[in-house]
Design a protein around this motif. Structure first.
Motif, PDB file in Angstrom:
ATOM      1  N   THR A 165     123.463 -71.672  -0.466  1.00 58.44           N
ATOM      2  CA  THR A 165     122.766 -72.936  -0.170  1.00 58.44           C
ATOM      3  C   THR A 165     123.632 -74.082  -0.660  1.00 58.44           C
ATOM      4  O   THR A 165     123.779 -74.292  -1.862  1.00 58.44           O
ATOM      5  N   LEU A 166     124.222 -74.798   0.279  1.00 53.19           N
ATOM      6  CA  LEU A 166     125.249 -75.778  -0.070  1.00 53.19           C
ATOM      7  C   LEU A 166     124.761 -77.211  -0.137  1.00 53.19           C
ATOM      8  O   LEU A 166     125.427 -78.062  -0.736  1.00 53.19           O
ATOM      9  N   SER A 167     123.660 -77.494   0.504  1.00 52.95           N
ATOM     10  CA  SER A 167     123.164 -78.878   0.450  1.00 52.95           C
ATOM     11  C   SER A 167     121.644 -78.865   0.431  1.00 52.95           C
ATOM     12  O   SER A 167     121.015 -77.839   0.677  1.00 52.95           O
ATOM     13  N   TRP A 168     121.066 -80.030   0.171  1.00 54.02           N
ATOM     14  CA  TRP A 168     119.603 -80.137   0.168  1.00 54.02           C
ATOM     15  C   TRP A 168     119.021 -79.747   1.535  1.00 54.02           C
ATOM     16  O   TRP A 168     117.940 -79.164   1.624  1.00 54.02           O
ATOM     17  N   ALA A 169     119.778 -80.045   2.598  1.00 55.46           N
ATOM     18  CA  ALA A 169     119.279 -79.725   3.944  1.00 55.46           C
ATOM     19  C   ALA A 169     119.047 -78.228   4.112  1.00 55.46           C
ATOM     20  O   ALA A 169     118.256 -77.805   4.956  1.00 55.46           O
TER      21      ALA A 169
ATOM     22  N   GLY B  93     115.575 -77.254   3.980  1.00 56.72           N
ATOM     23  CA  GLY B  93     114.880 -77.450   5.247  1.00 56.72           C
ATOM     24  C   GLY B  93     115.189 -76.323   6.224  1.00 56.72           C
ATOM     25  O   GLY B  93     114.286 -75.750   6.838  1.00 56.72           O
ATOM     26  N   ALA B  94     116.477 -75.998   6.345  1.00 55.63           N
ATOM     27  CA  ALA B  94     116.875 -74.969   7.309  1.00 55.63           C
ATOM     28  C   ALA B  94     116.308 -73.605   6.930  1.00 55.63           C
ATOM     29  O   ALA B  94     115.889 -72.827   7.797  1.00 55.63           O
ATOM     30  N   ILE B  95     116.252 -73.315   5.652  1.00 59.19           N
ATOM     31  CA  ILE B  95     115.690 -72.032   5.234  1.00 59.19           C
ATOM     32  C   ILE B  95     114.205 -71.992   5.576  1.00 59.19           C
ATOM     33  O   ILE B  95     113.702 -71.011   6.115  1.00 59.19           O
ATOM     34  N   GLY B  96     113.502 -73.071   5.289  1.00 60.88           N
ATOM     35  CA  GLY B  96     112.078 -73.105   5.608  1.00 60.88           C
ATOM     36  C   GLY B  96     111.848 -72.944   7.101  1.00 60.88           C
ATOM     37  O   GLY B  96     111.063 -72.100   7.535  1.00 60.88           O
ATOM     38  N   TRP B  97     112.561 -73.736   7.868  1.00 64.83           N
ATOM     39  CA  TRP B  97     112.320 -73.723   9.316  1.00 64.83           C
ATOM     40  C   TRP B  97     112.791 -72.413   9.955  1.00 64.83           C
ATOM     41  O   TRP B  97     112.027 -71.739  10.647  1.00 64.83           O
TER      42      TRP B  97
ATOM     43  N   PHE C 110     110.519 -77.580   8.031  1.00 68.96           N
ATOM     44  CA  PHE C 110     110.749 -78.400   9.219  1.00 68.96           C
ATOM     45  C   PHE C 110     110.622 -79.877   8.871  1.00 68.96           C
ATOM     46  O   PHE C 110     111.400 -80.706   9.326  1.00 68.96           O
ATOM     47  N   GLU C 111     109.667 -80.171   8.018  1.00 71.09           N
ATOM     48  CA  GLU C 111     109.437 -81.563   7.628  1.00 71.09           C
ATOM     49  C   GLU C 111     110.625 -82.124   6.834  1.00 71.09           C
ATOM     50  O   GLU C 111     110.969 -83.299   6.967  1.00 71.09           O
ATOM     51  N   ILE C 112     111.266 -81.298   6.033  1.00 73.55           N
ATOM     52  CA  ILE C 112     112.482 -81.734   5.325  1.00 73.55           C
ATOM     53  C   ILE C 112     113.550 -82.129   6.349  1.00 73.55           C
ATOM     54  O   ILE C 112     114.167 -83.193   6.263  1.00 73.55           O
ATOM     55  N   LEU C 113     113.737 -81.266   7.347  1.00 73.92           N
ATOM     56  CA  LEU C 113     114.761 -81.560   8.364  1.00 73.92           C
ATOM     57  C   LEU C 113     114.394 -82.787   9.193  1.00 73.92           C
ATOM     58  O   LEU C 113     115.256 -83.596   9.551  1.00 73.92           O
TER      59      LEU C 113
ATOM     60  N   ARG D 284     124.103 -85.542   9.294  1.00 76.15           N
ATOM     61  CA  ARG D 284     125.240 -84.616   9.239  1.00 76.15           C
ATOM     62  C   ARG D 284     124.879 -83.398   8.368  1.00 76.15           C
ATOM     63  O   ARG D 284     125.181 -82.252   8.697  1.00 76.15           O
ATOM     64  N   MET D 285     124.219 -83.696   7.264  1.00 71.97           N
ATOM     65  CA  MET D 285     123.788 -82.647   6.339  1.00 71.97           C
ATOM     66  C   MET D 285     122.830 -81.669   7.050  1.00 71.97           C
ATOM     67  O   MET D 285     122.956 -80.453   6.939  1.00 71.97           O
ATOM     68  N   ALA D 286     121.897 -82.241   7.810  1.00 74.11           N
ATOM     69  CA  ALA D 286     120.905 -81.415   8.503  1.00 74.11           C
ATOM     70  C   ALA D 286     121.563 -80.557   9.581  1.00 74.11           C
ATOM     71  O   ALA D 286     121.287 -79.357   9.696  1.00 74.11           O
ATOM     72  N   GLN D 287     122.457 -81.175  10.361  1.00 73.67           N
ATOM     73  CA  GLN D 287     123.119 -80.421  11.433  1.00 73.67           C
ATOM     74  C   GLN D 287     123.984 -79.307  10.843  1.00 73.67           C
ATOM     75  O   GLN D 287     123.994 -78.181  11.352  1.00 73.67           O
ATOM     76  N   ASP D 288     124.662 -79.609   9.776  1.00 76.01           N
ATOM     77  CA  ASP D 288     125.518 -78.597   9.144  1.00 76.01           C
ATOM     78  C   ASP D 288     124.681 -77.416   8.642  1.00 76.01           C
ATOM     79  O   ASP D 288     125.082 -76.254   8.765  1.00 76.01           O
ATOM     80  N   ALA D 289     123.522 -77.724   8.079  1.00 76.68           N
ATOM     81  CA  ALA D 289     122.666 -76.642   7.575  1.00 76.68           C
ATOM     82  C   ALA D 289     122.198 -75.761   8.734  1.00 76.68           C
ATOM     83  O   ALA D 289     122.205 -74.522   8.640  1.00 76.68           O
ATOM     84  N   ILE D 290     121.801 -76.389   9.841  1.00 72.44           N
ATOM     85  CA  ILE D 290     121.358 -75.608  11.008  1.00 72.44           C
ATOM     86  C   ILE D 290     122.520 -74.764  11.536  1.00 72.44           C
ATOM     87  O   ILE D 290     122.365 -73.590  11.864  1.00 72.44           O
ATOM     88  N   ASP D 291     123.700 -75.378  11.589  1.00 70.36           N
ATOM     89  CA  ASP D 291     124.877 -74.647  12.078  1.00 70.36           C
ATOM     90  C   ASP D 291     125.143 -73.398  11.228  1.00 70.36           C
ATOM     91  O   ASP D 291     125.530 -72.364  11.743  1.00 70.36           O
ATOM     92  N   ARG D 292     124.952 -73.507   9.946  1.00 72.95           N
ATOM     93  CA  ARG D 292     125.242 -72.358   9.079  1.00 72.95           C
ATOM     94  C   ARG D 292     124.114 -71.320   9.082  1.00 72.95           C
ATOM     95  O   ARG D 292     124.359 -70.130   8.925  1.00 72.95           O
ATOM     96  N   TRP D 293     122.865 -71.760   9.216  1.00 70.50           N
ATOM     97  CA  TRP D 293     121.743 -70.816   9.069  1.00 70.50           C
ATOM     98  C   TRP D 293     121.277 -70.203  10.378  1.00 70.50           C
ATOM     99  O   TRP D 293     120.538 -69.221  10.376  1.00 70.50           O
ATOM    100  N   TRP D 294     121.699 -70.782  11.518  1.00 73.05           N
ATOM    101  CA  TRP D 294     121.158 -70.299  12.787  1.00 73.05           C
ATOM    102  C   TRP D 294     121.465 -68.824  13.050  1.00 73.05           C
ATOM    103  O   TRP D 294     120.568 -68.004  13.206  1.00 73.05           O
TER     104      TRP D 294
END
Lengths: 250, 314
Positions: B114-118, B121-125, B165-168, B180-190
């Motif tokens: 887990t690299l950023s606060w986002a 969000g990505a883990i939750g969603w 989802f609400e965090i994102l 950028r933080m949110a997109q990066d998190a989605i890119d890594r967790w998808w």
């Protein structure tokens, strides 16, 4: 602005936040799953109490202050928590004993704070007292268990006692704003809690078959913003996002 | 005689009658459940670590409380699930032992950092979202204690998913740096989330029997498709994208087509070569070993008290 009232409430809030933050460091690393849940619960209660106090402080501070600006945008010198709240978790014995000392103090403090002529403080105290009563029972039971458990647990809680005892003097040593708050009827004169605190702590330590330490030189300064080296690291970690991205909504 | 018992058992399953701990069950059914439930419990406990990583750095007091409560919920899920597995005749300590020795697995998703606060969000969603997709059918699992535990788990998980989802969503409406933080998190967790449904149906060794025994109700690929379909729509609300150039609505199938999964990565992570496998297991072992003296003390004290009470009673 009523600076004394603000400082007094910030002091209460900072205590709850910093100790809650420390306890939250255990989450996921506790010695038993049930106790991991218990310590996280205590951390959550602390955070909840801190939020109530900060919200109350924010209305006094005005100027757009919020619970978050007070928690995240003040520096070490502004924090008014007791040193005991910020010392490291150490092992389970140190965490337990720190919680026990603190809960015994908060139990007595909140009991009296219920009589505050500040309706909000009285209400927060009443709500928090229910939580703290549980923290006190839980931590007392653990102190007894560790003191009267195995040789190793006894040694460890003994070491914790030696390490933490010098930080307990500050709890009932009032800062200027506490004395003023007490004389104005909204705060508690913590020096009046001293003998009760000592008595409660002694009776649990005795049941744990531990000797009550002699009261020697005590550390202090936290209430005035003179902290241990540890608080700076706590704040650096806690405030990192607010500092790195000023003004962002989260 | 044995065959008769097995027929009665399968008949109950077919008629949707729950199997309870004291009922006769085939040994393989018992072992499959122990494996699955303990793996699930371990996933909850190991899963506390990547998110626990951000409790002390959460950006405000509200988020901090929510995150701490969420990670604590996961400990609670672990507790119900270990208890459900214990009804099958294995102790919690034995299950821990299997986790620590590497014999028992946990969900590979938790071996990613887990690299950023986002990431909260990505883990939750995504991660909790995929977990729910897998877990809702388990509320009807044929084994009673598991099904009942899952009812509670699912209620809390769906809450976690909305929080994520609400965090994102908040980040997506924020500054450029936050987007950028949110997109990066989605890119890594998808992709790791898509892999959470397990191997393709024709390569999933345990699936067939689990379906027959109604431990499992839908195949890995069915659930995966459902997950992709839902996320492909939800990501539009965020104004962000999923990192799959082949993701495309297929009118004929009535589903989204999606790109090839990197199964080599999947198996590498399962086998212990993910970015955080060693740290995650190391943290669990450390907590267990560091806690040994605490558990011993608690037992010793309980023993002393019992003895004192029996002396007093006599």
């Amino acid at each position: 602005m009523d600076t004394i009232r603000l400082n007094y409430i910030l002091h209460l809030a900072d205590n709850a936040l910093i100790l809650g933050h420390r306890n939250s460091e255990w989450c996921g690393h506790g010695p038993v799953l049930e106790q991991d849940i218990a310590i996280s619960n205590i951390a959550l209660d602390g955070l909840g109490q801190a939020r109530n106090f900060y919200q109350s402080a924010a209305t006094i501070a005005g100027n757009g202050a919020t619970e978050d600006s007070l928690a995240y945008l003040r520096d070490v010198i502004d924090f008014k928590n007791c040193l005991l709240a910020e010392v490291p978790n150490g092992d389970w014995a140190q965490t337990i004993l720190r919680q026990f000392f603190f809960s015994a103090y908060q139990y007595l403090l909140y009991t009296k704070l219920q009589q505050s002529n500040d309706g909000q403080l009285a209400a927060i105290a009443e709500k928090s007292l229910k939580e703290v009563s549980y923290h006190l029972r839980w931590s007392s039971e653990w102190v007894i268990r560790l003191g009267d458990g195995t040789e190793e647990s006894r040694t460890r809680i003994g070491n914790a006692l030696e390490f933490l005892w010098p930080y307990t003097g500050e709890l009932c040593l009032p800062a200027g704003y506490e004395l003023d708050a007490a004389s104005n009827g909204y705060g508690v004169d913590v020096s009046s809690l001293q003998s009760d605190w000592h008595q409660r702590v002694s009776s649990v330590l005795e049941e744990a078959t531990l000797a009550v330490p002699e009261t020697g030189w005590m550390q202090s300064g936290g209430k005035q913003g003179r902290h241990t080296e540890h608080l700076g690291y706590i704040l650096a970690e806690m405030q990192y996002l607010q500092r790195a991205y000023p003004g962002a909504e989260w | 005689m044995e065959k008769n018992l097995e027929e009665i058992f399968q008949d109950k399953i077919d008629r949707e009658i729950r199997i309870e701990p004291k009922d006769w069950m085939p040994e393989k059914y018992r072992q499959t459940l122990i494996r699955q439930i303990s793996q699930h419990a371990h996933s909850e406990i190991v899963g506390m670590l990547p998110e626990g990583n951000w409790i002390t750095r959460a950006p405000n007091l509200r988020r901090k409380s929510i995150l701490l409560a969420k990670v604590q919920d996961e400990a609670g899920h672990g507790l119900y699930l270990y208890s459900a597995a214990e009804t099958l005749g294995i102790s919690r300590d034995e299950m821990y032992e299997q986790l620590h020795s590497g014999k028992a697995k946990y969900s590979s998703i938790f071996n990613y950092p887990t690299l950023s606060w986002a990431d909260m969000g990505a883990i939750g969603w995504l991660v909790d979202g995929a977990a729910i997709m897998n877990q809702v059918p388990l509320c009807r699992s044929s084994f009673g204690p598991y099904a009942r535990a899952m009812v509670r788990v699912c209620k809390e998980e769906s809450f976690h998913q909305r929080q994520g989802f609400e965090i994102l969503l908040t980040l997506s409406k924020g500054s450029e740096a936050q987007r950028r933080m949110a997109q990066d998190a989605i890119d890594r967790w998808w992709w790791p989330s898509v892999m959470m449904f397990g191997p393709k149906d024709d390569e999933s060794p345990n699936s067939l029997l689990s379906m027959k025994w109604k431990i499992k109700r839908f195949s890995n690929d069915e659930l995966r498709q459902k997950f992709v379909d839902i996320c492909a729509e939800q990501v539009k609300i965020l104004g962000l994208t999923l990192p799959d150039p082949d993701l495309k609505w297929n009118e004929e199938r009535g589903h989204y087509d999606f790109g090839a999964i990197n199964w080599d990565e999947f198996w590498q992570v399962v086998q212990g070569n993910g970015p955080c496998n060693k740290e995650r297991l190391g943290a669990r072992k450390k907590a267990w070993e560091d806690g040994a003296w605490v558990r011993e003390a608690a037992n010793a004290y309980a023993e002393k008290r019992k003895n004192r009470q029996s002396v007093n009673a006599a």
